[in-house]
Scaffold this active site. Sequence first.
Site, PDB file in Angstrom:
ATOM      1  N   PRO A   2       0.840  -1.210   0.000  1.00 32.61           N
ATOM      2  CA  PRO A   2       0.000   0.000   0.000  1.00 32.61           C
ATOM      3  C   PRO A   2       0.873   1.258   0.000  1.00 32.61           C
ATOM      4  O   PRO A   2       1.729   1.420   0.855  1.00 32.61           O
ATOM      5  CB  PRO A   2      -0.793  -0.111   1.306  1.00 32.61           C
ATOM      6  CG  PRO A   2      -0.610  -1.514   1.773  1.00 32.61           C
ATOM      7  CD  PRO A   2       0.684  -1.995   1.218  1.00 32.61           C
ATOM      8  N   GLU A   3       0.660   2.105  -0.990  1.00 25.74           N
ATOM      9  CA  GLU A   3       1.392   3.364  -1.052  1.00 25.74           C
ATOM     10  C   GLU A   3       0.498   4.478  -0.509  1.00 25.74           C
ATOM     11  O   GLU A   3      -0.629   4.237  -0.088  1.00 25.74           O
ATOM     12  CB  GLU A   3       1.838   3.635  -2.486  1.00 25.74           C
ATOM     13  CG  GLU A   3       2.874   2.603  -2.940  1.00 25.74           C
ATOM     14  CD  GLU A   3       3.803   3.138  -4.012  1.00 25.74           C
ATOM     15  OE1 GLU A   3       3.946   4.362  -4.141  1.00 25.74           O
ATOM     16  OE2 GLU A   3       4.405   2.324  -4.718  1.00 25.74           O
ATOM     17  N   HIS A  93      -3.347 -15.197   9.868  1.00 30.72           N
ATOM     18  CA  HIS A  93      -2.861 -13.857   9.513  1.00 30.72           C
ATOM     19  C   HIS A  93      -3.624 -12.721  10.194  1.00 30.72           C
ATOM     20  O   HIS A  93      -3.413 -11.565   9.859  1.00 30.72           O
ATOM     21  CB  HIS A  93      -2.847 -13.628   7.986  1.00 30.72           C
ATOM     22  CG  HIS A  93      -2.082 -14.656   7.228  1.00 30.72           C
ATOM     23  ND1 HIS A  93      -0.814 -15.054   7.600  1.00 30.72           N
ATOM     24  CD2 HIS A  93      -2.399 -15.382   6.126  1.00 30.72           C
ATOM     25  CE1 HIS A  93      -0.390 -15.989   6.757  1.00 30.72           C
ATOM     26  NE2 HIS A  93      -1.330 -16.208   5.860  1.00 30.72           N
ATOM     27  N   ARG A 112       2.464 -10.995   5.610  1.00 25.93           N
ATOM     28  CA  ARG A 112       3.936 -10.957   5.632  1.00 25.93           C
ATOM     29  C   ARG A 112       4.495 -10.293   6.885  1.00 25.93           C
ATOM     30  O   ARG A 112       5.696 -10.245   7.082  1.00 25.93           O
ATOM     31  CB  ARG A 112       4.462 -10.284   4.358  1.00 25.93           C
ATOM     32  CG  ARG A 112       4.116 -11.143   3.137  1.00 25.93           C
ATOM     33  CD  ARG A 112       4.757 -10.633   1.885  1.00 25.93           C
ATOM     34  NE  ARG A 112       6.204 -10.669   1.937  1.00 25.93           N
ATOM     35  CZ  ARG A 112       6.991 -10.198   0.977  1.00 25.93           C
ATOM     36  NH1 ARG A 112       6.468  -9.654  -0.091  1.00 25.93           N
ATOM     37  NH2 ARG A 112       8.297 -10.259   1.103  1.00 25.93           N
TER      38      ARG A 112
END
Length: 267
Positions: A2-3, A93, A112
Site C-alpha cells: 500500500p502506497e 494472519h 507478511r
Amino acid sequence: MPELPEVNTLCLALNHQLKGDAIIAWQRFSPKLRKPLPDSSAARSLFKLPIVRVFRQAKSIFFDLATDRFLHIHLGMTGFFTLECETLGAEMHKHLQLQLKSGRCLSYHDSRRFGVIEIVESLPKKVPEPFSGDLTVEWLKKSCESTDRPVKCLIMDQKVIAGLGNIYANEALFRAGIRPDRPANSLASAQVKKLTHEIITVVENAVNAGIASLQPDFGVDSETTHFDIETLVYGLHGQNCPVCRRYQLQKMTLSGRSSFFCPGCQK
Ligand SMILES: [Zn+2]
C-alpha cells in the site's frame, strides 16, 4: 505494497466509520509484527477514549484519542483491516482484534507481518508530502543540489519527500522526461520544476482514484487498499514507450527497487 494513495483511502474509510466510537477491548493474536505488538494491558490506557479522528501522515495511520498518545499503524507490505458487525475468532494472519463500543469489531490482518501497530507519544517530524502547497520546487531543488545520488533514490528518500513510493516515483520521472539514474545534482532548474509538478500530479490523480473507489458506505475490508491506477511505465518493460513508440521501455534496479524508463524520452 500500500502506497500513500491507498493508505489515504483506508484512512478516509476508517475515519468515517470510527469517529466517535471507542476501543473497549484489545485481543492480540501475535506478539510481534515488524515491532512488538502491545498486549491488552499495554493498550488499556486507550480503552473507552472517544476516537476523535483517524488521520494519515506520510504512509502512517494514526488514531487521535484526545490523549497524549496516538495509536500508530503502518500497513507494511500486506496489512489491511476488516470491520465486522460481530466479534469473530482467531484467523490465519489476523494479529489484532479491537472490540468497539458500538458492538463492531476491527481486525488487523497481515500475511507478511511487516506492518507496525504501536502506541506512540508524539507524531513523527513532518517531511513535505507530495501535494500542492506542501512539496515545493525550492525544497526539491535544495535537496537535489546537495547530492549526486540517482534522482529516483532521492525522491523516494522519506526524509526528502514523505510517502512517495516506487510506482509513483517511476511514473513522475517518466512524465518529467528524466532518467531514474540521473545524478540529482545534474538536473537543471526547469527539470526540477517539472519533476515537482509531475510528482504532485501523479500522486493527486492516484489519491482521487482511491477516493472514487470507496464503497458508498465507506466499508472497510481487504479491498479498501486495492484500486486500479493506470501506469505509463511501471511494470511495462519490454513494451513500446506509450509516448514516442520508438523505444522499448527498459528496467533497471536502483537501491534494490525496480525502475522503468524510456531510453528515448528520458534523459
Ligand atoms: Zn519514449
